[in-house]
Design an enzyme around this catalytic site. Structure first.
Site, PDB file in Angstrom:
ATOM      1  N   ASP A 167     185.719  73.396  -1.802  1.00 53.05           N
ATOM      2  CA  ASP A 167     185.482  72.655  -0.565  1.00 53.05           C
ATOM      3  C   ASP A 167     184.902  73.588   0.489  1.00 53.05           C
ATOM      4  O   ASP A 167     185.601  74.467   0.992  1.00 53.05           O
ATOM      5  CB  ASP A 167     186.800  72.053  -0.056  1.00 53.05           C
ATOM      6  N   ASP A 187     189.262  62.710  -4.284  1.00 47.10           N
ATOM      7  CA  ASP A 187     189.522  63.999  -3.653  1.00 47.10           C
ATOM      8  C   ASP A 187     190.519  63.836  -2.511  1.00 47.10           C
ATOM      9  O   ASP A 187     190.182  63.287  -1.462  1.00 47.10           O
ATOM     10  CB  ASP A 187     188.181  64.551  -3.147  1.00 47.10           C
TER      11      ASP A 187
HETATM   12 ZN    ZN Z   1     186.622  68.294  -2.072  1.00 51.48          ZN
END
Ligand code: ZN
Length: 216
Positions: free
Chosen positions: A27, A167
């Site tokens: 991320d 997610d």
């Molecule tokens: Zn992510």
């Protein structure tokens, strides 16, 4: 990897290498698109040196088209950009593919699935945020199940070859319901790294899948 211990990054990368996880999910946050900054190229290069599995990079940044080649250079296999961050999404998707990566589009929790209809046949993955992006360890948004089922229906109707990745907030309670709703890929951060035995936690999640689905 957002939930990994960055002071022991090598140890945590090796744990993923040895586990039943299929991908590394990274991320990347810029402090503009989301109210947090995560990590950049030096850290990704350090992970790349040790990682033995594909890199699934989720860009939570504005103007992601500026960094497509740079993410290819650090070993990215799947590059996802946010729908909300791309004025010229179609162009960006094709630039990612031309650079030799799979192209994904990420959706914030409030962004409706139907907006992807014109491009669903062109993308390899939809990363559906099931928490508000920016921080790890947030509460799962229940509306995600309905969005996931709606997206699955759209993919089937378009005969598209596109994976649904969820997610945020994935755990032993949400994972079976997400798989039932049509999810193919589950991103687990805090649930894995915050558990007593991360390798075992990954294994337990992985066994919820059929043979054809993936866990990252
Ligand atoms: Zn992510």
């Amino acid at each position: 990897m957002l939930s990994a211990d960055f002071a022991n990054l090598g140890r945590d990368v090796e744990m993923i290498n040895q586990s039943e996880a299929d991908w590394f999910h990274l991320d990347v946050m810029d402090g503009v698109f989301v109210p947090n900054i995560s990590f950049g190229f030096p850290v990704i290069k350090a992970i790349q040196k040790l990682a033995t599995k594909p890199f699934d990079v989720h860009l939570m940044i504005v103007q992601p088209e500026r960094y497509i080649d740079a993410f290819k250079a650090v070993g990215t296999d799947i590059l996802s950009v946010h729908y909300e961050a791309c004025t010229h999404l179609h162009r960006t998707i094709f630039a990612i593919k031309e650079a030799g990566m799979k192209a994904g589009v990420a959706l914030n929790p409030h962004t409706p699935v139907h907006l992807l209809k014109p491009i669903i046949a062109d993308i390899d993955l939809v990363c559906m945020m099931s928490v508000n992006p920016g921080f790890g360890g947030q509460k799962f948004i229940e509306h995600t199940y309905q969005k996931c089922a709606e997206l699955k229906d759209m993919i089937l109707k378009a005969n598209a070859n596109c994976l649904i990745e969820i997610d945020g907030g994935v755990n032993d309670l949400t994972a079976p319901l997400l798989l039932n709703a049509g999810a193919n890929v589950l991103v687990a951060g805090n649930y894995v790294f915050g558990s007593a035995d991360p390798t075992k936690t990954i294994s337990l999640l992985k066994h919820l899948f059929s043979n054809t689905t993936k866990l990252s």
